[in-house]
Enzyme design. Structure first.
Site, PDB file in Angstrom:
ATOM      1  CG  HIS A   1      -2.322   0.959   0.838  1.00  0.00           C
ATOM      2  ND1 HIS A   1      -3.506   0.490   0.959  1.00  0.00           N
ATOM      3  CD2 HIS A   1      -2.292   2.244   0.763  1.00  0.00           C
ATOM      4  CE1 HIS A   1      -4.494   1.203   0.633  1.00  0.00           C
ATOM      5  NE2 HIS A   1      -3.703   2.497   0.561  1.00  0.00           N
TER       6      HIS A   1
ATOM      7  CD  GLN B   1      10.101  -7.280   7.229  1.00  0.00           C
ATOM      8  OE1 GLN B   1       9.904  -6.815   5.984  1.00  0.00           O
ATOM      9  NE2 GLN B   1       9.447  -8.308   7.660  1.00  0.00           N
TER      10      GLN B   1
ATOM     11  NE  ARG C   1      24.259 -10.581   5.364  1.00  0.00           N
ATOM     12  CZ  ARG C   1      24.992 -10.057   4.353  1.00  0.00           C
ATOM     13  NH1 ARG C   1      24.398  -8.982   3.774  1.00  0.00           N
ATOM     14  NH2 ARG C   1      26.043 -10.425   3.883  1.00  0.00           N
TER      15      ARG C   1
ATOM     16  CG  ASN D   1       0.861  11.028   3.308  1.00  0.00           C
ATOM     17  OD1 ASN D   1       0.071  10.471   3.118  1.00  0.00           O
ATOM     18  ND2 ASN D   1       1.986  11.072   2.489  1.00  0.00           N
TER      19      ASN D   1
ATOM     20  NE  ARG E   1      -4.945  -3.810   2.850  1.00  0.00           N
ATOM     21  CZ  ARG E   1      -4.584  -4.668   2.310  1.00  0.00           C
ATOM     22  NH1 ARG E   1      -5.062  -5.769   2.446  1.00  0.00           N
ATOM     23  NH2 ARG E   1      -3.583  -4.419   1.089  1.00  0.00           N
TER      24      ARG E   1
END
Length: 226
Positions: free
Chosen positions: A75, A84, A88, A155, A166
Site C-alpha cells: 500500500h 524491517q 541476516r 502520511n 483494510r
C-alpha cells in the site's frame, strides 16, 4: 503480543498543521492556531486531500506476521518508507509466530501447527549451531507466519486511503486487526488524531453508502439493491 508504537516525530496536531499549510497558499494569517485548526477542518470537509500529505506518521509495528507486513508494503503512495527486522542479523532460532483464529479454535490443527513451527525453530538452531550454516541461509526456512518488526513512515492521506480497504469486514483478519491497532494508537496520541480517526478512518462502504464488493459481508446493501 503485537503492538503499535507511535514515534515522537509524528505530527501532534495534524488538523492545525494542515490549516497552516493551506493558509500559506491562501494568503491567510497563520499565526492564530485556532484559525489554522478551523481552516484545516474546512480543507477536510471540502475534500482537499493534498494537505493531508503534510501530516507525518512514524511508528513501530511489532509482533505482526511477516505475511501481513508484506501486504502492508504493497500500500504505497505519498512516499511511505519502512525498515524491517533483518533475517541476516536478528536471531530467529526461537522465533515467535502468529496463530490464525481458525487454527487456534481447532485443537488438532493448533497442535499440528505449533509442532511444525517448533520443528522449523529447532532446525534453524541446528543449522546455525551444529552445522555452522550462516544465519542468513538458515533463515530461508522461516515461515511467513513468524512475527517481525518494522519502522514505518507515511502520511495521513495514505492512511485514510488504506482505511477504505483494510477496515472492510472482508479484509484479511490480521491486517484488519493491525489497522485497528494503528487507529487506536493514533487516537490516543492527541485529540486531533482522535477526531481524524473517528471521522476519516472508515471502510469504503460507509463512504459510498453501499457495498461495492462482489462478495459482501452484508452490513451494507449492494449497489444494485439501493
Amino acid at each position: 503480543m503485537s503492538q503499535v508504537l507511535i514515534l515522537e516525530e509524528t505530527t501532534k496536531n495534524p488538523i492545525t498543521l494542515m490549516g497552516s499549510r493551506a493558509g500559506i497558499c491562501w494568503g491567510s494569517d497563520i499565526s492564530d492556531r485556532e484559525k489554522n485548526y478551523k481552516r484545516g477542518l474546512e480543507c477536510l470537509t471540502s475534500g482537499h486531500g493534498r494537505v493531508m500529505e503534510y501530516v507525518n506518521v512514524e511508528m513501530v509495528l511489532d509482533g505482526y506476521s511477516a505475511r501481513v507486513v508484506r501486504e502492508w508494503y504493497t500500500h504505497i503512495g505519498g512516499s511511505p518508507t519502512r525498515l524491517q527486522a533483518s533475517t541476516r542479523y536478528v536471531d530467529y532460532s526461537h522465533f515467535s509466530y502468529v496463530v490464525p483464529p481458525a487454527v487456534a479454535q481447532n485443537e488438532k490443527a493448533r497442535v499440528r501447527y505449533e509442532e511444525m513451527m517448533h520443528g522449523i525453530s529447532e532446525t534453524c538452531a541446528y543449522l546455525e549451531q551444529e552445522c555452522g550454516i550462516a544465519r542468513e541461509d538458515a533463515a530461508m526456512l522461516l515461515p511467513l507466519g513468524m512475527t517481525t518488526k518494522i519502522v514505518d513512515k507515511r502520511n495521513l492521506r495514505n492512511l485514510v486511503d488504506m482505511s477504505r480497504q483494510r477496515m472492510c469486514e472482508r479484509a484479511y483478519h490480521e491486517y484488519r486487526r493491525m489497522f485497528l491497532d494503528i487507529s487506536k494508537a493514533l487516537a490516543e496520541y492527541s485529540q486531533e488524531w482522535d477526531y481524524l480517526v473517528k471521522h476519516y478512518f472508515l471502510p469504503k462502504c460507509q463512504i459510498l453508502g453501499y457495498c461495492p464488493e462482489t462478495h459482501s459481508c452484508g452490513q451494507m446493501p449492494k449497489r444494485q439493491t439501493i
